[in-house]
Design an enzyme around this catalytic site. Structure first.
Site, mmCIF file in Angstrom:
data_model
loop_
_atom_site.group_PDB
_atom_site.id
_atom_site.type_symbol
_atom_site.label_atom_id
_atom_site.label_comp_id
_atom_site.label_asym_id
_atom_site.label_seq_id
_atom_site.Cartn_x
_atom_site.Cartn_y
_atom_site.Cartn_z
ATOM 1 C CB CYS A 119 -0.946 -0.073 1.207
ATOM 2 S SG CYS A 119 -2.354 1.051 1.151
ATOM 3 C CB THR A 120 0.542 4.654 1.341
ATOM 4 O OG1 THR A 120 -0.059 4.287 2.574
ATOM 5 C CG2 THR A 120 -0.536 5.028 0.338
#
Lengths: 244, 244
Positions: free
Chosen positions: A120-121
Site C-alpha cells: 500500500c502506501t
C-alpha cells in the site's frame, strides 16, 4: 531494465539456500493500516526456517488507524540485519515520512536486505528513503499518481517485482504480494502450502475492489472522502522530494 | 429451513435502521489465528455508525498462534450487549472449548445479537456453545467433518448465511464473510465502499487455496502436518458433545 514483474510466478528463481535462516521483519507505526502488516505477517510467519521480527522506534504499543494495538518486539536500533524488510502503509505514513529514525532505518536496512516488500502506501515511505528512483513500483490506487514524484515508473498491477523490490497495491494486496515473496524465498510449493493452510481462495461478494470495477457512485464517494488525505500527502511529498 | 445462503448478496435485506449505533465485537484468545480476527476487523471497523470492541477473559495481552500480541479492550463481564459477535478460530480454539467463561459468553451474547459471525474454527467454539444444532454452517476445510458432531448441516461454501448466523470457511474467508455482513448491516453500497477502500480485488499468484485446487503433494503434506491437531480436536469434541 532490471525487473521481472512480467515473469510468471512459476518461473521465479529461488536463490537462497534452504539452510539459511531467514530474518523477516516489518516496521510498524501509529495509524498504519493494520492489514498491510497482518496480511503479510499471516503468510510470512509460516516461511520455513525463518524468524519474524516486529520492529518500531521504541517498544511502546502502536495503534493502527482504527485503534487496534500492536506491541513491537524490537527497536530499529536493536533489530538484526534483515533478509526481508516489510514496509506497510496507511494514513499514518504521513506522520513518519519526515521521521529520520524511520526513514534511515528503511534506507539502511534495505541496502543489506535480500528483498524489500512495500505494501500500500508503504511505497511512499520507501520513496522517502530513496528506493523508488528508476524502479517499477505500485501502491494503493488513490495514491498511485504520487509514485512518479519519487522517480518511480508506476505500474498499475496488484503486485510488482523489480529485482529485490516487491510492491503490492492497496491494503489487501499484501496477501498476494506475500505469497509471491514466499515463492522467491523458498519456492513455489512453500507458497502453495501456505495458501492452502490459510484457505486463500478468495470470493469477494461484490465487484468493487478497484476504481475500474467499483460502481461510479462508490468511486465518487471514495475520492471525496480521501481528498484531504491526498492533498496532504501530495504537499508533503513535494516538500520532501526537493531535498532528496 | 430458515436459511438464505443461496440468496445472492444483492438481494439480502437490510433490517437495521441506519441511526441505530452498532456494537460490533470480536473475542480474542491465546493461539488464535490472528487474521481470523484482523481480516473481519479491517472490514467491520469501517461500518458506518458503529463501535468495534475487542473482548477477552481479562485485559492481559493475547498472543496469536505465531507470537503476535493483541491487547483486549474489554472483558466478557464488562462488554456491552453486541449487535454483532465475531468468533475467530485457530489452534487455540482447543484451549478455550472447555472454558466456561468463553463458551458462556458466546452463548449468552449470541442470544441477543443480531448477527453471529464465525470465522474458520471459530465454528467449533460456536458448536460448543450449542449454536450449530440444525443450522447450515461452514469452517476451515481441514475441520469441516467436525461440524456434524454439533448437529450442524455442513455446507462446503466459502461463506454461509443461515438467518442471523454467518460462517466463513478457513482463515482468509473472514474477509469475504465480513463484506457479506456489512451488506446485511448497512446495505450493499456500504460494503462496496469498504471493498474499494481496502482494494480487495484479490489475485492469488497460485491456485492452491482449497483441497480441491491444491496440487496433490501440497494437500498430502498439509493433511500430514495437521493430523495430530485434527485428532486432538475430534477427541475433545466427542467428549464435549456427550454433555451438550
Amino acid at each position: 531494465m532490471d525487473y521481472i514483474h512480467t515473469m510468471p510466478a512459476r518461473a521465479l528463481p529461488v536463490s537462497i539456500p534452504y539452510d539459511h535462516h531467514l530474518h523477516i521483519g516489518a516496521i510498524i507505526f501509529p495509524a498504519m493500516d493494520q492489514i498491510d502488516f497482518t496480511g503479510p505477517f499471516e503468510v510470512l510467519c509460516r516461511v520455513p526456517n525463518s524468524t519474524f521480527h516486529i520492529i518500531a522506534r521504541d517498544l511502546n504499543p502502536v495503534s493502527d488507524e482504527h485503534g487496534l494495538l500492536f506491541t513491537p518486539e524490537i527497536t530499529f536500533r536493536e533489530a538484526p540485519p534483515l533478509d526481508v524488510l516489510i514496509v506497510p502503509g496507511g494514513p499514518g505514513q504521513i506522520g513518519v515520512m519526515e521521521d529520520d529514525d524511520t526513514i534511515s532505518f528503511i534506507r539502511d536496512c534495505a541496502a543489506g536486505a535480500k528483498y524489500v516488500f512495500s505494501v500500500c502506501t508503504g511505497a511512499l515511505l520507501c520513496g522517502a528513503a530513496g528506493l523508488l528512483k528508476g524502479r517499477v513500483w505500485t501502491t494503493h490506487w488513490a495514491s498511485h499518481h504520487l509514485l512518479k514524484e519519487f522517480g518511480a515508473i508506476p505500474i498499475d498491477e496488484r503486485v510488482v517485482v523489480d529485482g529485490k523490490f516487491i510492491s503490492a497495491a492497496g491494503v489487501t494486496a499484501g496477501l498476494d504480494g506475500a505469497l509471491r515473496l514466499v515463492a522467491l524465498l523458498r519456492g513455489e510449493e512453500a507458497a502453495q502450502q501456505i495458501q492452502l493452510a490459510i484457505e486463500y481462495q478468495p470470493e469477494p461478494p461484490f465487484d468493487s475492489g478497484t476504481p475500474e470495477r467499483a460502481p461510479h457512485s462508490v468511486l465518487f464517494k471514495a475520492r471525496a472522502a480521501s481528498r484531504h488525505l491526498m492533498e496532504t500527502r501530495q504537499e508533503q511529498i513535494k516538500r520532501i522530494t526537493g531535498s532528496i
